[in-house]
Design an enzyme around this catalytic site. Structure first.
Site, mmCIF file in Angstrom:
data_model
loop_
_atom_site.group_PDB
_atom_site.id
_atom_site.type_symbol
_atom_site.label_atom_id
_atom_site.label_comp_id
_atom_site.label_asym_id
_atom_site.label_seq_id
_atom_site.Cartn_x
_atom_site.Cartn_y
_atom_site.Cartn_z
ATOM 1 N N GLU A 120 0.831 -1.212 0.000
ATOM 2 C CA GLU A 120 0.000 0.000 0.000
ATOM 3 C C GLU A 120 0.863 1.259 0.000
ATOM 4 O O GLU A 120 1.887 1.334 0.685
ATOM 5 C CB GLU A 120 -0.902 -0.008 1.239
ATOM 6 C CG GLU A 120 -1.841 1.164 1.338
ATOM 7 C CD GLU A 120 -2.727 1.073 2.577
ATOM 8 O OE1 GLU A 120 -3.399 2.062 2.902
ATOM 9 O OE2 GLU A 120 -2.728 -0.012 3.222
ATOM 10 N N GLU A 124 -3.092 11.098 2.476
ATOM 11 C CA GLU A 124 -4.292 11.294 3.322
ATOM 12 C C GLU A 124 -4.321 12.727 3.857
ATOM 13 O O GLU A 124 -3.269 13.326 4.117
ATOM 14 C CB GLU A 124 -4.297 10.292 4.483
ATOM 15 C CG GLU A 124 -4.524 8.873 3.991
ATOM 16 C CD GLU A 124 -4.324 7.830 5.081
ATOM 17 O OE1 GLU A 124 -5.166 6.924 5.198
ATOM 18 O OE2 GLU A 124 -3.311 7.926 5.797
ATOM 19 N N TRP A 209 -13.779 9.208 3.844
ATOM 20 C CA TRP A 209 -14.359 8.351 4.875
ATOM 21 C C TRP A 209 -14.266 9.055 6.222
ATOM 22 O O TRP A 209 -13.512 10.023 6.395
ATOM 23 C CB TRP A 209 -13.692 6.988 4.916
ATOM 24 C CG TRP A 209 -12.206 7.015 5.142
ATOM 25 C CD1 TRP A 209 -11.255 7.375 4.257
ATOM 26 C CD2 TRP A 209 -11.540 6.660 6.347
ATOM 27 N NE1 TRP A 209 -10.011 7.275 4.816
ATOM 28 C CE2 TRP A 209 -10.153 6.827 6.109
ATOM 29 C CE3 TRP A 209 -11.957 6.189 7.601
ATOM 30 C CZ2 TRP A 209 -9.189 6.564 7.082
ATOM 31 C CZ3 TRP A 209 -10.990 5.913 8.563
ATOM 32 C CH2 TRP A 209 -9.628 6.104 8.299
ATOM 33 N N THR A 220 -7.813 5.629 16.150
ATOM 34 C CA THR A 220 -8.152 6.119 14.815
ATOM 35 C C THR A 220 -8.941 7.417 14.914
ATOM 36 O O THR A 220 -8.693 8.377 14.163
ATOM 37 C CB THR A 220 -8.962 5.059 14.050
ATOM 38 O OG1 THR A 220 -8.201 3.852 13.959
ATOM 39 C CG2 THR A 220 -9.315 5.547 12.666
#
Length: 544
Positions: A120, A124, A209, A220
């Site tokens: 990955e 972000e 999201w 998170t």
């Protein structure tokens, strides 16, 4: 400082884990389908929906706005996470995109490259932070130390910025507005002696999201800026364009073993589906097809077109001439009819006749009016006495005589009754012409020329005039019996002389006629009796 970095790394790991998934992981012994290759380079501008054979939409709708020239990704409520993902893979390459991040606590805007074995590479953007973050993972191993923050002169939520990844088997370079902000070396990417450098075919995802969703891990949510207030939405991320270049060329990529190393990936030669779609030539326009024709074919087309145009023009000219001639003929005919009518009107006027005085129908007599005047009772008509003078004037009689044969032809029987006393038409069947007079006698008379008494059998004497209706009539009005022979024509000539005898053609000779003058002398009538003015009276016993 180290503690803060550790918390950030944990948060970034949670973010990555929240969006990461794989349908098939070859490193776990799965037999996976080949990855379709991009095999070329291409740019997409998101002012319209991208080709569905190359891109797919996940977890919510995406709106493409032609005016803004961008795709809008929106979170309206909890659970929304609209994502645009490529159906093709790149095996090393360059990815560049123009993005404006969303504002909002706990809202994360992102771009991610992801492989089947969970290699990955990420960009972000946190809704409450003006900076950008970069990160990478290998084989899905949770390494909390791989993420970094990068300051941007203009907050990422306030304007579009160009973000770029250049990825090879040796390194990853990150750029913001063409300025390099980070490099990751493959040789330095180890986690507990495990190679975690991304090196297998990956596909691209763009999405938004809620990292602050209360259902997610607390670490998170803290990294995302806190719990998301969905009632304060909607939250929007915008992407204008994407440019992707695949450094490998081929049709597809096949996993050779479970090692997850770039050496194990087999490249199948040929053009990929994405390559065919992107480089497909647009259908030629008619103009393009014409330009591709040989010169001789173009000349033939020009000649054929000219011939068709000439034929159409000739047809139009012929039609116009034909219509003009028809119109002229109709005009001449109308003029001739008008002239004929004018001459006819002038002729009437010269003769002293007023054409405007003509009427369509003659006068008719009403039975009710005749009854009120004493000329009828019940269902029969009576002939009034001489003193009542109902039958017109001597002038009318003279006018009737002057009408000649046409007037005589108009005389009809008094009744249609079948009895012996009824009067027959004054023209017998087979007579020489419409103006001839038939015998006024009953069948069985002594001779064809003799005039029979106008009476029924059994009358008092041959000189008596019998009722002018047949036997059985309810009322018997009689004419006064004249002293002389049979009935003569009750008409006068224009000079007052007696009219011709009412005899059949071929009679032995003239007999004494009763003119109106003599009848008046014998006191049978006056000058107004027995006129022709009752011809055409209505009713079963009227004169016809």
């Amino acid at each position: 400082m180290l503690w803060r970095r550790f918390l950030s790394a944990v948060a970034l790991l949670g973010v990555a884990s929240a969006q990461v998934n794989s349908d098939c992981d070859p490193t776990e012994g799965h037999k996976c389908k080949p990855n379709p290759a991009l095999g070329t380079s291409h740019s997409w501008h998101f002012n319209s929906t991208p080709n569905g054979q190359l891109w797919e939409t996940l977890v919510g709708p995406i709106h493409y706005n032609e005016d803004d020239g961008a795709a809008k990704f929106t979170i309206d409520e909890q659970g929304d996470s609209p994502t645009l993902r490529s159906k093709f893979y790149i095996f090393f390459g360059r990815v560049e995109f123009s993005l404006k991040a969303s504002k909002g606590r706990g809202i994360v805007s992102s771009m991610m490259l992801l492989s089947d074995d969970l290699d990955e590479i990420d960009w972000e953007f946190i809704g409450t932070n003006a900076s950008a973050t970069t990160n990478f993972y290998g084989k899905g191993i949770e390494d909390y130390t791989n993420g970094e923050w990068h300051d941007v002169p203009v907050p990422v939520q306030d304007d579009y910025h160009n973000y770029t990844i250049v990825w090879t088997k040796d390194k990853i370079d990150f750029y913001i507005d063409e300025n390099q902000v980070r490099r990751v070396e493959a040789k330095d990417s180890k986690s507990n002696d495990t190679d975690i450098f991304p090196q297998t075919p990956m596909r691209m995802s763009l999405g938004i999201w809620a990292g602050g969703d209360p259902s997610l891990h607390e670490g998170t949510r803290e990294w995302a800026g806190g719990d998301t207030d969905f009632d304060a939405g909607p939250y929007d991320m915008y992407v204008k364009s994407v440019n992707i270049e695949d450094y490998s060329s081929g049709k597809e990529y096949i996993w050779g073993d479970e090692s997850g190393s770039w050496e194990s990936i087999e490249i199948v030669e040929g053009n990929s589906t994405a390559y065919e779609i992107i480089h497909q030539k647009p259908e030629k326009t008619l103009n393009d097809k014409f330009n591709d024709l040989p010169q001789a074919a173009k000349i033939a087309i020009y000649a054929g077109g000219a011939a068709v145009a000439a034929a159409i023009l000739a047809g139009l000219i012929f039609y116009c001439i034909k219509q003009r001639r028809r119109g002229a003929q109709e005009a001449r005919t109308a003029l001739q009819h008008s002239e004929a009518e004018r001459m006819e009107l002038n002729k009437f006027k010269k003769s002293g006749i007023d054409p405007d005085g003509f009427t369509e129908h003659g006068a008719e007599y009403n039975a009710r009016e005749m009854k009120a005047g004493g000329m009828a009772d019940g269902d029969s008509y009576n002939v009034p006495g001489a003193s009542e003078k109902p039958w017109g004037t001597a002038a009318a009689i003279g006018a009737g005589a002057g009408a000649g044969a046409a007037g005589a032809a108009a005389l009809r029987s008094y009744s249609q009754s079948p009895g012996p006393g009824s009067y027959h038409d004054l023209r017998g069947p087979g007579s020489p012409g419409p103006g001839s007079y038939h015998d006024l006698r009953s069948p069985g008379s002594p001779g064809p020329a003799a005039y029979h008494d106008m009476r029924s059998p059994g009358s008092p004497g041959p000189g008596a005039y019998h009722d002018m209706r047949g036997p059985g009539s309810p009322v018997h009005g009689r004419f006064p019996t004249p002293p002389v022979g049979p009935l003569r024509s009750p008409s006068l000539g224009a000079d007052g002389s007696q009219s011709p005898l009412m005899r059949s053609p071929g009679s032995p000779g003239p007999q004494q006629a009763y003119g109106a003058h003599r009848m008046q002398q014998q006191n049978f009538s006056d000058a107004r009796d027995y006129g022709m003015d009752r011809i055409g009276s209505p009713g079963p016993h009227g004169y016809r």
